[in-house]
Design a protein around this motif. Structure first.
Motif, PDB file in Angstrom:
ATOM      1  N   ARG A 125     -27.437   5.073  13.400  1.00 35.81           N
ATOM      2  CA  ARG A 125     -27.570   3.629  13.184  1.00 35.81           C
ATOM      3  C   ARG A 125     -26.626   3.127  12.112  1.00 35.81           C
ATOM      4  O   ARG A 125     -26.556   1.935  11.834  1.00 35.81           O
ATOM      5  CB  ARG A 125     -29.011   3.292  12.789  1.00 35.81           C
ATOM      6  CG  ARG A 125     -30.026   3.549  13.905  1.00 35.81           C
ATOM      7  CD  ARG A 125     -31.422   3.175  13.462  1.00 35.81           C
ATOM      8  NE  ARG A 125     -32.415   3.469  14.484  1.00 35.81           N
ATOM      9  CZ  ARG A 125     -33.734   3.322  14.316  1.00 35.81           C
ATOM     10  NH1 ARG A 125     -34.194   2.881  13.151  1.00 35.81           N
ATOM     11  NH2 ARG A 125     -34.572   3.615  15.293  1.00 35.81           N
ATOM     12  N   GLN A 126     -25.898   4.049  11.479  1.00 37.32           N
ATOM     13  CA  GLN A 126     -25.003   3.664  10.398  1.00 37.32           C
ATOM     14  C   GLN A 126     -23.573   4.141  10.650  1.00 37.32           C
ATOM     15  O   GLN A 126     -22.696   3.354  10.971  1.00 37.32           O
ATOM     16  CB  GLN A 126     -25.526   4.246   9.064  1.00 37.32           C
ATOM     17  CG  GLN A 126     -26.918   3.782   8.676  1.00 37.32           C
ATOM     18  CD  GLN A 126     -26.974   2.317   8.332  1.00 37.32           C
ATOM     19  OE1 GLN A 126     -25.981   1.733   7.899  1.00 37.32           O
ATOM     20  NE2 GLN A 126     -28.145   1.703   8.525  1.00 37.32           N
ATOM     21  N   VAL A 127     -23.342   5.430  10.523  1.00 33.69           N
ATOM     22  CA  VAL A 127     -21.993   5.994  10.582  1.00 33.69           C
ATOM     23  C   VAL A 127     -21.309   5.738  11.913  1.00 33.69           C
ATOM     24  O   VAL A 127     -20.134   5.354  11.956  1.00 33.69           O
ATOM     25  CB  VAL A 127     -22.025   7.517  10.298  1.00 33.69           C
ATOM     26  CG1 VAL A 127     -20.627   8.114  10.433  1.00 33.69           C
ATOM     27  CG2 VAL A 127     -22.587   7.786   8.904  1.00 33.69           C
ATOM     28  N   PHE A 128     -22.039   5.927  13.031  1.00 32.61           N
ATOM     29  CA  PHE A 128     -21.445   5.759  14.360  1.00 32.61           C
ATOM     30  C   PHE A 128     -21.934   4.490  15.067  1.00 32.61           C
ATOM     31  O   PHE A 128     -21.853   4.385  16.287  1.00 32.61           O
ATOM     32  CB  PHE A 128     -21.752   6.984  15.240  1.00 32.61           C
ATOM     33  CG  PHE A 128     -21.181   8.260  14.711  1.00 32.61           C
ATOM     34  CD1 PHE A 128     -19.825   8.529  14.811  1.00 32.61           C
ATOM     35  CD2 PHE A 128     -21.999   9.201  14.090  1.00 32.61           C
ATOM     36  CE1 PHE A 128     -19.288   9.716  14.316  1.00 32.61           C
ATOM     37  CE2 PHE A 128     -21.474  10.393  13.597  1.00 32.61           C
ATOM     38  CZ  PHE A 128     -20.115  10.648  13.703  1.00 32.61           C
ATOM     39  N   SER A 129     -22.416   3.534  14.279  1.00 29.29           N
ATOM     40  CA  SER A 129     -22.934   2.290  14.878  1.00 29.29           C
ATOM     41  C   SER A 129     -21.842   1.508  15.600  1.00 29.29           C
ATOM     42  O   SER A 129     -22.122   0.751  16.534  1.00 29.29           O
ATOM     43  CB  SER A 129     -23.564   1.416  13.795  1.00 29.29           C
ATOM     44  OG  SER A 129     -22.599   1.097  12.784  1.00 29.29           O
ATOM     45  N   PHE A 130     -20.568   1.719  15.193  1.00 31.59           N
ATOM     46  CA  PHE A 130     -19.452   0.999  15.819  1.00 31.59           C
ATOM     47  C   PHE A 130     -19.265   1.386  17.287  1.00 31.59           C
ATOM     48  O   PHE A 130     -18.613   0.665  18.051  1.00 31.59           O
ATOM     49  CB  PHE A 130     -18.148   1.242  15.040  1.00 31.59           C
ATOM     50  CG  PHE A 130     -17.678   2.669  15.075  1.00 31.59           C
ATOM     51  CD1 PHE A 130     -16.779   3.097  16.051  1.00 31.59           C
ATOM     52  CD2 PHE A 130     -18.126   3.586  14.131  1.00 31.59           C
ATOM     53  CE1 PHE A 130     -16.341   4.403  16.094  1.00 31.59           C
ATOM     54  CE2 PHE A 130     -17.685   4.901  14.162  1.00 31.59           C
ATOM     55  CZ  PHE A 130     -16.799   5.312  15.138  1.00 31.59           C
ATOM     56  N   LEU A 131     -19.850   2.520  17.696  1.00 31.30           N
ATOM     57  CA  LEU A 131     -19.740   2.952  19.090  1.00 31.30           C
ATOM     58  C   LEU A 131     -20.671   2.165  20.011  1.00 31.30           C
ATOM     59  O   LEU A 131     -20.500   2.200  21.232  1.00 31.30           O
ATOM     60  CB  LEU A 131     -20.056   4.453  19.204  1.00 31.30           C
ATOM     61  CG  LEU A 131     -19.080   5.401  18.489  1.00 31.30           C
ATOM     62  CD1 LEU A 131     -19.573   6.831  18.582  1.00 31.30           C
ATOM     63  CD2 LEU A 131     -17.683   5.270  19.088  1.00 31.30           C
ATOM     64  N   SER A 132     -21.652   1.478  19.409  1.00 39.19           N
ATOM     65  CA  SER A 132     -22.596   0.625  20.153  1.00 39.19           C
ATOM     66  C   SER A 132     -23.279   1.387  21.301  1.00 39.19           C
ATOM     67  O   SER A 132     -23.386   0.888  22.424  1.00 39.19           O
ATOM     68  CB  SER A 132     -21.875  -0.613  20.704  1.00 39.19           C
ATOM     69  OG  SER A 132     -21.310  -1.357  19.646  1.00 39.19           O
TER      70      SER A 132
END
Length: 229
Positions: free
Chosen positions: A93-100
């Protein structure tokens, strides 16, 4: 002490501390957990870089019982670490949140729990397999060998391991290892220091198991060699 061996031992200590922090997921917060997890992944890669000569010669030489045990342990850790990384991306929910990523969270959560706790077991077991190396370094640093001190340390180690069995059951680790539950439960009333003490005792339990398994396998291997001579 050789520089490379010193770096390997320092890295092992750092990975152990990091693993303990990761196990305290709900107690340190999701954001910290995810970033510490990235650090653990980086150290895992560095560990393999430092041990590249072993990996490169994986299929060369004799396959003794000890070497087979070592390879099986490394293989399982590779599987659990791969599963941990994949599941981390799915539930982040934080580090890889940009992957949606919006699907696969339920599967990712179960995979993460399964891999993380088996990784704890085999990471500790792996340390135990190579415990002789660390003890060898300690012996070189300590010029005198006191039999009484050695016996005392062994008694303390066994006592901690016995407590580790209690902590292992108390924290419900068997349920997580065999997916008897889908969620990890934390005792929020337990001080963080005692939480780490419990997990260090569990780690020491499997280090001890790994150490004596490796010792037993070495003895069996030597007996076989003596019979074939």
């Amino acid at each position: 002490m050789k520089t490379k061996l010193g770096l390997q031992i320092l890295l092992d200590i750092s990975m152990t501390i990091t693993l303990m922090l990761l196990m305290a997921f709900e107690l340190i917060g999701r954001t910290a957990h995810e970033w510490i997890g990235i650090g653990m992944f980086g150290m895992f890669i560095l560990h393999h870089i430092l041990n590249w000569s072993w990996t490169r010669n994986l299929f060369h030489g004799r396959f003794t019982l000890f070497r087979i045990l070592q390879i099986l342990c490394v293989f399982v850790i590779f599987i659990t670490m791969t599963g941990t990384i994949i599941s981390s991306v799915l539930i982040s929910r934080q580090v890889f949140s940009f992957l949606s990523i919006s699907t696969g969270r339920s599967f990712g959560r179960m995979l993460h729990m399964l891999c993380v706790y088996w990784n704890l077991v085999f990471f500790s077991f792996h340390l135990g397999i190579h415990w002789n190396v660390m003890m060898g370094v300690v012996r070189k640093l300590c010029k005198r060998k006191n039999v009484g001190s050695v016996l005392l340390l062994r008694m303390i180690a066994v006592s901690i391991a016995v407590y580790g069995i209690f902590a292992f059951v108390r924290h419900g680790i068997p349920n997580y290892l065999f997916l008897r539950t889908q969620f990890v439960f934390f005792d929020y009333e337990q001080p963080l220091v005692l939480f780490f003490a419990d997990y260090l005792a569990m780690l020491e339990l499997f280090v001890l198991i790994g150490h004596y398994c490796a010792s037993g396998v070495r003895k069996i291997g030597k007996r076989r060699e003596m019979k074939t001579e």
